[in-house]
Design a protein around this motif. Structure first.
Motif, mmCIF file in Angstrom:
data_model
loop_
_atom_site.group_PDB
_atom_site.id
_atom_site.type_symbol
_atom_site.label_atom_id
_atom_site.label_comp_id
_atom_site.label_asym_id
_atom_site.label_seq_id
_atom_site.Cartn_x
_atom_site.Cartn_y
_atom_site.Cartn_z
ATOM 1 N N TYR A 385 0.855 -1.213 0.000
ATOM 2 C CA TYR A 385 0.008 0.014 -0.106
ATOM 3 C C TYR A 385 1.040 1.262 -0.013
ATOM 4 C CZ TYR A 385 -3.931 -3.200 0.680
ATOM 5 O OH TYR A 385 -4.932 -4.236 0.511
ATOM 6 N N GLN A 386 2.361 1.126 -0.069
ATOM 7 C CA GLN A 386 3.167 2.289 -0.111
ATOM 8 C C GLN A 386 3.483 2.454 -1.763
ATOM 9 O OE1 GLN A 386 6.429 1.977 2.413
ATOM 10 N NE2 GLN A 386 5.300 1.927 4.138
ATOM 11 N N LEU A 387 2.626 1.797 -2.651
ATOM 12 C CA LEU A 387 2.852 1.823 -3.877
ATOM 13 C C LEU A 387 2.960 3.213 -4.539
ATOM 14 C CD1 LEU A 387 2.050 -0.165 -6.743
ATOM 15 C CD2 LEU A 387 0.576 1.744 -6.928
ATOM 16 N N VAL A 388 3.991 3.444 -5.366
ATOM 17 C CA VAL A 388 4.128 4.763 -5.921
ATOM 18 C C VAL A 388 3.888 4.681 -7.467
ATOM 19 C CG1 VAL A 388 5.857 6.371 -6.738
ATOM 20 C CG2 VAL A 388 6.049 5.438 -4.462
ATOM 21 N N PHE A 389 3.084 5.400 -7.998
ATOM 22 C CA PHE A 389 2.518 5.675 -9.438
ATOM 23 C C PHE A 389 2.428 7.187 -9.849
ATOM 24 C CE2 PHE A 389 0.041 5.774 -13.169
ATOM 25 C CZ PHE A 389 0.420 4.473 -13.888
ATOM 26 N N PHE A 471 -6.668 3.884 -9.536
ATOM 27 C CA PHE A 471 -5.459 3.105 -10.370
ATOM 28 C C PHE A 471 -4.566 2.331 -9.528
ATOM 29 C CE2 PHE A 471 -2.498 2.642 -13.764
ATOM 30 C CZ PHE A 471 -3.356 2.320 -14.929
ATOM 31 N N LYS A 472 -4.025 3.218 -8.460
ATOM 32 C CA LYS A 472 -3.050 2.612 -7.469
ATOM 33 C C LYS A 472 -3.683 1.221 -6.770
ATOM 34 C CE LYS A 472 -0.465 6.452 -6.193
ATOM 35 N NZ LYS A 472 0.128 7.356 -5.208
ATOM 36 N N GLN A 473 -4.891 1.146 -6.332
ATOM 37 C CA GLN A 473 -5.440 0.129 -5.764
ATOM 38 C C GLN A 473 -5.747 -0.917 -6.825
ATOM 39 O OE1 GLN A 473 -5.849 -0.069 -2.494
ATOM 40 N NE2 GLN A 473 -4.936 2.166 -2.592
ATOM 41 N N SER A 474 -6.009 -0.436 -7.972
ATOM 42 C CA SER A 474 -6.227 -1.398 -8.886
ATOM 43 C C SER A 474 -4.994 -2.132 -9.223
ATOM 44 C CB SER A 474 -6.679 -0.901 -10.267
ATOM 45 O OG SER A 474 -6.758 -1.684 -11.320
ATOM 46 N N ILE A 475 -3.950 -1.537 -9.399
ATOM 47 C CA ILE A 475 -2.665 -2.246 -9.569
ATOM 48 C C ILE A 475 -2.350 -3.211 -8.534
ATOM 49 C CG2 ILE A 475 -0.094 -1.597 -9.869
ATOM 50 C CD1 ILE A 475 -1.028 0.927 -11.360
#
Length: 657
Positions: A385-389, A471-475
């Motif tokens: 959940y610390q994804l960077v996009f 979009f992040k949650q989808s990824i």
């Protein structure tokens, strides 16, 4: 007393005598040693790989030459893996003396290596399983990627002779009848010059290829080209039958300029080019995708705890140049990184460089101005959940002067819409005043607008086509489930997909959707209000029911303006699966428990967001009935299998954001 000179001379004589003794002993016992070595290999193949390894005849030729005849490797109860009639090679004696096997020349005549799969039985299965067991045993030890890569490549290059002559060696694949044979009729490496004649044959085609260039395994350099000696393009064998992937190209070039390990890091530098690449697969596009010219100047960089494609690498597709950076890091956490940078370029150069077949709706489009683009992606496996996009486009006088096949400006006027379902064109729907069911936005119940925006796209009036957080949650979910389990489609994306594209699930369609939505939302082609109005009037609300005008009459015998909150909550919920609306009702015609829960969840969500007033809660005391033509669908009893499928719907199936 002896002088130092005499002592050195005596030591040299002793060393020479020992060396002569070793060499003499080696010459005298070498055939015995060779047979013992082959027996050792045979025993290992039998014990560890359940395979028979035999050599009919083996002998030395001179000091360092070895002749082997009828070399066979055959797994038990499976097809032969390797069969070589004659193999002659020589080994560098001095490298062998220091424990490094290095081939100097190789002569091979007539033989084959084959990979066979019959049913679930593979003739190479034992070797794969053994590798998996070895990896399992070493799973606790941390891999030094740089050291491992350098060691493996060095060993591999040492096994490539400086002089080589191969005749009639075939590589065969038989995957349950899907066959491919790569027959090396002749291959020579003489004074670093590589030449070969190769025949490729499958169940569907036969080709004659030529491979030429420079190959210098000792200095770790190569520059090799592959051409078709026949007319036409080079086709890739096996993958067309196995993966339904048809691909071909005119020529390919592979250059390796430098392989070295310095300061604990492994470097692999060179470039690869391909011309007129054709790719066809139903998951990519519904026609051939063509890249006329591509070049990849690569710099692979490996450290003790990372593998990467360095930022100095360059990928060129026609006139498009970009700098990719990819990394896999394991120092503390498992981290995946991707950065893509497109330096400043002309917009028109970008459009004309798009691969043919992948962006058909952009053909004929013209643009002015320049742009540059940067993408930054980072995914921590242990902290998803610390994804960077972060996607950024910098424009400079960018303007679309002419649209291609997908003319976005048509949304501003009247047009005919025809949905495509399972490749079948549906009846035409007139979007405009000529259609008595067409409903302007101000004549659609505000309740319905709020409900649909809540379920489909809460920030529609604020975003520019995409919602980064969604979009992040989808990824994150797609990575964790290892499949496309969740989308991040906005109303803008749904509108573009419905009006200008098909519903096919291909890479081509998704890429076109993203680019068209960006153009639509960032060039003020159509107002948000007009986009929402068109959306309400074209989407499917039931079997052969299109637009809110038809839907209001089909379900409730009302106009869109007359719909109450109960009815709007229902209509908003069925958008994801409008053709299955009848399965939300039980045999008595009442909503099932899961449908009631969805409705309650949606109501509470709208209350928290301040979209409903306190007096709106009166809807809960009002009965809910389907009064229109849709009622006839509900009277049908639902099969048990269908109940199981539809009853499993969750809130996530309804809400995308």
């Amino acid at each position: 007393m002896r002088t130092n000179k005499q002592q050195l001379l005596l030591a040299a004589k002793i060393l020479l005598a020992v060396l002569l003794l070793v060499v003499g002993g080696f010459i005298f016992f070498r055939d015995t040693l060779l047979n013992q070595a082959l027996d050792k290999v045979s025993t290992k193949m039998k014990q560890q790989y359940n395979s028979n390894f035999t050599v009919k005849k083996a002998s030395f030729d001179g000091m360092k030459g070895i002749d082997l005849y009828d070399v066979v490797l055959a797994p038990k109860n499976a097809d032969t893996l390797l069969n070589i009639k004659k193999l002659k090679t020589s080994i560098s004696f001095w490298n062998l003396f220091i424990g490094d096997i290095q081939l100097e020349n190789l002569e091979l005549k007539e033989g084959y290596i084959q990979l066979v799969k019959k049913g679930k039985i593979k003739n190479f299965d034992a070797f794969l399983k053994k590798d998996e067991e070895l990896n399992l045993e070493n799973s606790d030890s941390k891999t030094d990627y740089a050291a491992t890569a350098y060691r493996m490549i060095s060993r591999l290059l040492n096994l490539v002779p400086t002089d080589m002559s191969i005749e009639k060696l075939a590589f065969k694949i038989d995957d349950n009848g899907k066959k491919a044979i790569i027959d090396i009729e002749k291959l020579t490496l003489d004074n670093q010059e590589l030449n070969s004649l190769i025949t490729v044959q499958t169940n569907t085609f036969k080709q004659h290829l030529s491979m030429k260039g420079l190959a210098d395994p000792r200095n770790r350099k190569a520059d090799i080209r592959i051409f078709n000696k026949d007319t036409g393009a080079i086709r890739l064998p096996y993958v067309d039958e196995r993966y339904n992937l048809k691909s071909s190209f005119d020529s390919i070039r592979l250059n390796v300029d430098n392989i070295e390990k310095t300061m604990g890091e492994f470097h692999l530098v060179g470039f690869a080019t391909i011309t007129n690449l054709h790719v066809n697969h139903p998951k990519i596009a519904n026609k051939d995708v063509v890249i006329k010219k591509a070049r990849f100047d690569y710099r692979f960089l490996l450290g003790s705890d990372f593998i990467s494609i360095d930022k100095s690498s360059t990928l060129q597709l026609n006139k498009i140049k970009l700098n990719p950076y990819m990394a896999y890091e394991t120092e503390s956490d498992t981290i995946y990184k991707l950065q893509v940078s497109i330096p400043k370029m002309k917009a028109q150069d970008f459009i004309v460089s798009l691969p043919d077949g992948l962006f058909t709706n952009f053909q004929g489009m013209e643009a002015q101005g320049n742009f540059e683009y940067n993408l930054d992606f980072k995914y921590n496996k242990n902290k998803p959940y610390q994804l960077v996009f972060d996607s950024k486009l910098k424009k400079e006088n960018l303007q679309i002067t002419k649209y291609g096949k997908a003319n976005l400006t048509k949304l501003n006027g009247e047009f005919v819409y025809r949905a495509i379902i399972k490749n079948v064109l549906q009846r035409p729907i007139q979007v405009g005043t000529e259609n008595p069911d067409y409903t302007p936005l101000d004549q659609i119940s505000p309740y319905l607008q709020k409900c649909v925006l809540t379920t489909e796209d809460p920030s529609f009036f604020h975003h520019r086509g995409f919602i980064n957080e969604a979009f992040k949650q989808s990824i994150i979910k797609n990575i964790r489930t290892k499949k496309f389990a969740r989308g991040a489609s906005t109303i803008s994306m749904q509108l573009v997909k419905n009006v200008f594209l098909t519903r096919e699930k291909t890479l081509s369609r998704k890429l076109e959707e993203i680019l068209l939505v960006y153009i639509l939302e960032n060039n003020r082609v159509v107002s948000k209000e007009r986009m929402l109005e068109v959306y309400f009037n074209i989407i499917e609300w039931g079997p052969d029911v299109y637009g809110i005008g038809e839907a209001s009459r089909f379900y409730f015998q009302k106009t869109p303006a007359e719909l109450d909150l109960n009815e709007c909550l229902y209509l908003a919920r069925i958008i994801p699966s409008p053709r299955k609306f009848m399965y939300q009702f039980n045999d008595e015609g009442n909503l099932k428990d899961y449908a009631v829960k969805q409705q309650l969840y949606l109501t509470n969500l709208m209350n928290r967001r301040g979209l409903l007033a306190p007096e709106d809660s009166i809807y809960k005391s009002k009965p809910f009935f389907i009064t229109g033509q849709a009622k006839s669908f509900i009277k049908l009893r639902v099969p048990d299998s269908t109940k199981i499928e539809t009853d499993s719907l969750t809130i996530d199936d309804l809400f995308k954001f």
